[in-house]
Design a protein around this motif. Structure first.
Motif, short mmCIF file in Angstrom:
data_model
loop_
_atom_site.label_atom_id
_atom_site.label_comp_id
_atom_site.label_asym_id
_atom_site.label_seq_id
_atom_site.Cartn_x
_atom_site.Cartn_y
_atom_site.Cartn_z
N ASN A 100 0.82 -1.23 0.00
CA ASN A 100 0.00 0.00 0.00
C ASN A 100 0.85 1.26 0.00
O ASN A 100 0.50 2.25 0.66
CB ASN A 100 -0.94 0.01 1.21
CG ASN A 100 -1.88 -1.17 1.23
OD1 ASN A 100 -2.06 -1.81 2.26
ND2 ASN A 100 -2.48 -1.52 0.09
N CYS A 101 1.92 1.25 -0.76
CA CYS A 101 2.80 2.42 -0.86
C CYS A 101 2.52 3.20 -2.15
O CYS A 101 1.98 2.66 -3.11
CB CYS A 101 4.27 1.99 -0.83
SG CYS A 101 4.81 1.35 0.78
N HIS A 102 2.91 4.46 -2.13
CA HIS A 102 2.80 5.32 -3.30
C HIS A 102 4.22 5.67 -3.76
O HIS A 102 4.99 6.26 -3.00
CB HIS A 102 2.03 6.59 -2.97
CG HIS A 102 1.96 7.56 -4.12
ND1 HIS A 102 1.00 7.51 -5.09
CD2 HIS A 102 2.77 8.60 -4.45
CE1 HIS A 102 1.19 8.47 -5.96
NE2 HIS A 102 2.27 9.16 -5.60
N LEU A 103 4.57 5.27 -5.00
CA LEU A 103 5.90 5.53 -5.54
C LEU A 103 5.75 6.46 -6.73
O LEU A 103 5.27 6.07 -7.80
CB LEU A 103 6.60 4.23 -5.97
CG LEU A 103 6.96 3.25 -4.84
CD1 LEU A 103 5.82 2.29 -4.56
CD2 LEU A 103 8.22 2.47 -5.16
N SER A 104 6.12 7.70 -6.55
CA SER A 104 5.92 8.71 -7.59
C SER A 104 6.95 8.63 -8.70
O SER A 104 6.76 9.21 -9.77
CB SER A 104 5.94 10.11 -6.97
OG SER A 104 7.19 10.33 -6.30
N GLY A 105 8.06 7.93 -8.47
CA GLY A 105 9.10 7.81 -9.47
C GLY A 105 9.16 6.42 -10.06
O GLY A 105 8.29 5.57 -9.85
N THR A 106 10.22 6.17 -10.80
CA THR A 106 10.41 4.88 -11.47
C THR A 106 11.10 3.89 -10.54
O THR A 106 11.99 4.26 -9.78
CB THR A 106 11.26 5.07 -12.74
OG1 THR A 106 10.56 5.93 -13.64
CG2 THR A 106 11.54 3.75 -13.43
N VAL A 107 10.68 2.63 -10.61
CA VAL A 107 11.40 1.54 -9.96
C VAL A 107 12.29 0.93 -11.04
O VAL A 107 11.81 0.34 -12.01
CB VAL A 107 10.45 0.49 -9.38
CG1 VAL A 107 11.23 -0.67 -8.80
CG2 VAL A 107 9.54 1.12 -8.33
N ALA A 108 13.60 1.10 -10.91
CA ALA A 108 14.56 0.68 -11.94
C ALA A 108 15.31 -0.56 -11.46
O ALA A 108 16.08 -0.49 -10.49
CB ALA A 108 15.53 1.80 -12.26
N LEU A 109 15.10 -1.67 -12.14
CA LEU A 109 15.80 -2.92 -11.83
C LEU A 109 16.52 -3.45 -13.07
O LEU A 109 16.84 -4.63 -13.14
CB LEU A 109 14.79 -3.97 -11.34
CG LEU A 109 14.15 -3.71 -9.97
CD1 LEU A 109 12.95 -4.61 -9.76
CD2 LEU A 109 15.16 -3.93 -8.86
#
Length: 522
Positions: A100-109
């Motif tokens: 239930n988190c809000h990630l405003s940017g990119t998750v880069a893997l």
């Protein structure tokens, strides 16, 4: 906006994350109010729930060691994560679990090697994980991803979970996206670029070459944008029951040369756009049971495919279905459930399940947009013969000859029509007996009421209408009645018709029996 701080100047929320990481304990920043904890509104969450992505990156890259006797891990709920979570090229030995988190940017893997990655019920801007290796579970259950997921050439040793997730394709308005589109347009043109699946801003899931060792569970997925799965391998199956895919560029699913143990596009799976699996290999069941498919042009493209069992009983189909040159072990379908055009040339089916009336099968064979093709008829007839249904096989081959007749010239059509009416192209030889009996009866009645005149008057003969008519119908006189009696008046025409009809019947029987008019297979 939250200003960037040095990592040693942590907020209260960040301090909790910092201290919990060595033991892998949960940090829960939720309030308990469902509306206030909805991650879709996470951009408004305050400082007490805000965590910088660079802190999470530092922890996952080893800023703090595991506590003695503990397994370190990042477990965070109800947080607003600001910035890019950049783990590209990294080797991560601990698990990442966000709830239930809000990630405003990119998750880069990109090019990363990591343990399990679990996002549940999160709102994420974008996920880029090309060529990454995830040793365990990759989960996006109930997540919303605003600008697409990239998993091209990634390898997931556990499961891929996208159940109840909501995906959106990139909007294509960024400078980088516009530059990419311009380059691709110059190189290939818009139509070819879209057909080849290279127009990235139309794809919510860009996963060509993906390998998933565990199952890929995407039930109840909602996607605005297509799923690009060219060359993907699902070693324990792909499950898209009740998923809804709304294409923004023509293809809802583009999965050429995909390999899977089983694939489920079933239970009200809905696709607005072409579902394409050209050249796919499915070693188990490929199911479209109760699917809803709709596209401008081709709704379902399954050509050059190999599948052990194909279940093709959709709830509705608007558009063409292509099964050409595919090899199917077992086919369970209802041709009435996909009533539009269907390409069947080259299709090979080892066994057919279900109780489909032969009339529906014959109508199915006649719906090819390219017109008559002999192979589908011959293959279906061979299957009926294989299971001992010789009569059905003859009906299929008769339908083949009738379909072929429409493709040849006028003389051939007339000859074919005559052969069809008289003996059913040899597949209904009993018709010749029916015609013979009718002509014999009619001739007997005519000559019994209007007897012919005797040719020779040197001896008196007794006339019998039945053997006389029979002698006229037989091409070679057997009873020597023709020479003994001469029809008079209008009965001369009757005699001529009977003689000509006898020759036509004999010729048709010979031609049908020996298949002299049967075309060679192209």
């Amino acid at each position: 906006m939250v200003r960037s701080r040095p990592l040693w100047r942590l907020t209260a929320a960040e301090r909790k994350v910092w201290e919990a990481y060595p033991s892998g304990s949960w940090v829960d920043l939720r309030t308990g109010d469902a509306d206030r904890d909805d991650p879709a509104g996470g951009a408004t969450w305050g400082r007490e729930r805000t965590v910088r992505a660079e802190l999470l990156t530092a922890l996952l890259l080893g800023a703090r060691p595991a506590a003695p006797g503990q397994v370190a891990g990042l477990r965070l709920a109800g947080a607003r994560v600001v910035g890019t979570l950049n783990l590209s090229d990294a080797t991560i030995t601990t698990k990442l679990h966000l709830l239930n988190c809000h990630l405003s940017g990119t998750v880069a893997l990109t090019d990363a090697t990591t343990k399990g990655v679990r996002f549940r019920g999160c709102d994420v801007r974008r996920i880029r994980a090309a060529r990454c290796t995830i040793d365990g579970l990759f989960e996006l259950d109930s997540c919303t991803v605003r600008a697409g997921v990239r998993l091209d050439n990634a390898h997931i040793t556990g499961q891929l979970r996208l159940a109840r997730a909501t995906l959106f394709a990139p909007d294509g308005t960024s400078a980088a996206s516009e530059s990419y589109k311009a380059d691709a347009r110059r190189a290939f043109g818009d139509a070819e670029k879209q057909e080849r699946g290279w127009d990235q801003h139309h794809w919510a899931l860009w996963a060509g070459g993906l390998t998933v060792d565990g199952g890929a569970f995407c039930r109840d997925l909602r996607s605005t944008g297509g799923l690009r799965l060219i060359g993907a391998k699902f070693n324990s199956g792909l499950y898209l029951q009740r998923a809804v895919i709304e294409s923004t560029g023509g293809h809802a699913v583009y999965a050429d040369h995909m390999q899977a143990t089983s694939v489920e596009f079933s239970e009200n799976f809905t696709a607005e756009g072409t579902v394409r699996l050209r050249g796919a290999r499915v070693s188990g069941v490929l199911s479209f049971d109760q699917a809803k498919l709709s596209a401008q042009g081709r709704a379902l493209h399954l050509s050059h495919m190999q599948v052990d069992e194909l279940i093709l009983r959709p709830a509705s189909v608007r558009g063409e279905v292509n099964l050409g040159y595919s090899r199917v072990g077992v086919l369970l379908d209802d041709p009435r459930s996909y009533p539009g055009r269907v390409r069947l040339n080259g299709l090979v089916v080892e066994s057919i399940r279900g109780n489909v009336p032969l009339s529906d099968r014959l109508a199915w064979l006649g719906r090819d947009p390219e017109g008559y093709r002999p192979q589908p008829y011959e293959h279906l007839a061979a299957w009926y013969r294989r299971i001992g249904h010789e009569q059905e096989a003859r009906r299929v081959l008769l339908a083949k000859q009738r379909a072929r007749r429409a493709t040849i010239g006028v003389p051939g059509r007339l000859a074919g029509l005559l052969l069809d009416v008289v003996v059913g192209y040899g597949y209904r030889p009993w018709l010749a007996g029916v015609w013979f009996a009718l002509l014999l009866t009619a001739g007997t009645v005519v000559f019994a009421t209007h007897p012919p005149a005797q040719v020779g008057l040197d001896e008196r003969r007794l006339f019998h209408a039945f053997p006389y008519t029979l002698d006229l119908l037989v091409p070679v006189s057997v009873f020597e009645q023709r020479g003994a009696w001469e029809p008079v008046g209008w009965t001369q025409w009757v005699a001529g018709i009977l003689i000509a009809s006898g020759w036509v019947l004999a010729t048709a029987l010979i031609a049908g029996g020996t298949r002299l008019l049967r075309p060679s297979t192209p």
